[in-house]
Motif scaffolding. Structure first.
Motif, PDB file in Angstrom:
ATOM      1  N   UNK A  91      45.365  28.654  34.808  1.00  0.00           N
ATOM      2  CA  UNK A  91      45.109  28.993  33.186  1.00  0.00           C
ATOM      3  C   UNK A  91      43.842  28.618  32.676  1.00  0.00           C
ATOM      4  N   UNK A  92      43.229  27.903  33.321  1.00  0.00           N
ATOM      5  CA  UNK A  92      41.791  27.319  32.985  1.00  0.00           C
ATOM      6  C   UNK A  92      40.708  28.728  33.375  1.00  0.00           C
ATOM      7  N   UNK A  93      40.904  29.194  34.298  1.00  0.00           N
ATOM      8  CA  UNK A  93      40.064  30.144  34.745  1.00  0.00           C
ATOM      9  C   UNK A  93      40.301  31.620  34.259  1.00  0.00           C
ATOM     10  N   UNK A  94      41.506  31.886  34.230  1.00  0.00           N
ATOM     11  CA  UNK A  94      42.221  33.102  33.991  1.00  0.00           C
ATOM     12  C   UNK A  94      42.164  34.113  35.304  1.00  0.00           C
ATOM     13  N   UNK A  95      42.101  33.384  36.414  1.00  0.00           N
ATOM     14  CA  UNK A  95      42.106  34.112  37.559  1.00  0.00           C
ATOM     15  C   UNK A  95      43.754  34.152  37.890  1.00  0.00           C
ATOM     16  N   UNK A 112      47.186  33.641  40.376  1.00  0.00           N
ATOM     17  CA  UNK A 112      47.307  32.208  41.289  1.00  0.00           C
ATOM     18  C   UNK A 112      47.001  32.710  42.811  1.00  0.00           C
ATOM     19  N   UNK A 113      46.901  34.013  43.107  1.00  0.00           N
ATOM     20  CA  UNK A 113      46.436  34.338  44.402  1.00  0.00           C
ATOM     21  C   UNK A 113      44.932  34.047  44.527  1.00  0.00           C
ATOM     22  N   UNK A 114      43.929  34.250  43.562  1.00  0.00           N
ATOM     23  CA  UNK A 114      42.598  34.203  43.503  1.00  0.00           C
ATOM     24  C   UNK A 114      42.429  32.665  43.391  1.00  0.00           C
ATOM     25  N   UNK A 115      43.054  32.137  42.882  1.00  0.00           N
ATOM     26  CA  UNK A 115      42.997  30.370  42.698  1.00  0.00           C
ATOM     27  C   UNK A 115      43.385  29.961  44.261  1.00  0.00           C
ATOM     28  N   UNK A 116      44.401  30.217  44.522  1.00  0.00           N
ATOM     29  CA  UNK A 116      44.730  29.715  46.209  1.00  0.00           C
ATOM     30  C   UNK A 116      43.856  30.009  47.094  1.00  0.00           C
ATOM     31  N   UNK A 117      43.251  31.325  47.008  1.00  0.00           N
ATOM     32  CA  UNK A 117      42.252  31.872  47.972  1.00  0.00           C
ATOM     33  C   UNK A 117      41.019  30.896  48.008  1.00  0.00           C
ATOM     34  N   UNK A 118      40.753  30.632  46.689  1.00  0.00           N
ATOM     35  CA  UNK A 118      39.424  29.509  46.756  1.00  0.00           C
ATOM     36  C   UNK A 118      39.708  28.261  46.956  1.00  0.00           C
ATOM     37  N   UNK A 119      40.651  27.588  46.600  1.00  0.00           N
ATOM     38  CA  UNK A 119      40.933  26.428  46.768  1.00  0.00           C
ATOM     39  C   UNK A 119      41.821  26.162  48.053  1.00  0.00           C
ATOM     40  N   UNK A 120      42.460  26.781  48.654  1.00  0.00           N
ATOM     41  CA  UNK A 120      43.390  26.529  49.860  1.00  0.00           C
ATOM     42  C   UNK A 120      43.258  27.349  50.822  1.00  0.00           C
ATOM     43  N   UNK A 143      33.212  32.466  41.617  1.00  0.00           N
ATOM     44  CA  UNK A 143      34.553  32.110  41.531  1.00  0.00           C
ATOM     45  C   UNK A 143      34.526  30.529  41.789  1.00  0.00           C
ATOM     46  N   UNK A 144      33.816  29.809  42.608  1.00  0.00           N
ATOM     47  CA  UNK A 144      33.556  28.689  42.896  1.00  0.00           C
ATOM     48  C   UNK A 144      32.993  27.835  41.334  1.00  0.00           C
ATOM     49  N   UNK A 145      32.239  28.553  40.904  1.00  0.00           N
ATOM     50  CA  UNK A 145      31.675  27.758  39.628  1.00  0.00           C
ATOM     51  C   UNK A 145      32.875  27.993  38.489  1.00  0.00           C
ATOM     52  N   UNK A 146      33.443  28.734  38.384  1.00  0.00           N
ATOM     53  CA  UNK A 146      34.794  28.714  37.670  1.00  0.00           C
ATOM     54  C   UNK A 146      35.839  27.662  38.002  1.00  0.00           C
ATOM     55  N   UNK A 147      36.031  27.692  39.209  1.00  0.00           N
ATOM     56  CA  UNK A 147      36.953  26.533  39.748  1.00  0.00           C
ATOM     57  C   UNK A 147      36.280  25.014  39.357  1.00  0.00           C
ATOM     58  N   UNK A 148      34.974  24.836  39.472  1.00  0.00           N
ATOM     59  CA  UNK A 148      34.509  23.619  39.247  1.00  0.00           C
ATOM     60  C   UNK A 148      34.419  23.362  37.453  1.00  0.00           C
ATOM     61  N   UNK A 149      34.427  24.321  36.785  1.00  0.00           N
ATOM     62  CA  UNK A 149      34.528  24.299  35.399  1.00  0.00           C
ATOM     63  C   UNK A 149      36.031  23.977  34.987  1.00  0.00           C
ATOM     64  N   UNK A 150      37.004  24.543  35.551  1.00  0.00           N
ATOM     65  CA  UNK A 150      38.220  24.339  35.294  1.00  0.00           C
ATOM     66  C   UNK A 150      38.732  22.789  35.849  1.00  0.00           C
TER      67      UNK A 150
END
Length: 91
Positions: free
Chosen positions: A34-38, A40-48, A57-64
């Motif tokens: 929700x916070x990145x606009x990515x 779910x699969x993008x978020x999963x690929x970055x974090x898990x 992508x990493x910067x966006x997740x840090x902001x989130x």
């Protein structure tokens, strides 16, 4: 074409830190989505995931996650011995 360089060891450390931060702040992957606009699969690929991630992508997740990138990169790496700089090499 050369194979893409992927530092799996340090990516694993980064992802572990991201996941620990998510858990400690009780932020779900869906919240990050929700916070990145990515997707779910993008978020999963970055974090898990296990594949390489983009810096953007990493910067966006840090902001989130409301953290500074230095919190994710708080580890030491081994610096290899390199050849002298080209300007310092003897012909």
């Amino acid at each position: 074409m050369a194979e893409q360089y992927i530092d799996k060891e340090h990516l694993k450390l980064i992802r572990a830190k991201l996941w620990d931060i998510c858990k400690s702040k009780e932020i779900t992957l869906e919240d990050v989505q929700d916070r990145t606009g990515f997707s779910y699969s993008q978020v999963y690929r970055i974090i898990r995931g296990t594949q390489n991630m983009s810096v953007s992508g990493l910067i966006a997740v840090c902001k989130a996650l409301e953290i500074q990138p230095r919190e994710v990169f708080d580890f030491e790496i081994v610096i290899p011995k390199h050849l002298p700089l080209r300007k310092n090499r003897k012909a």
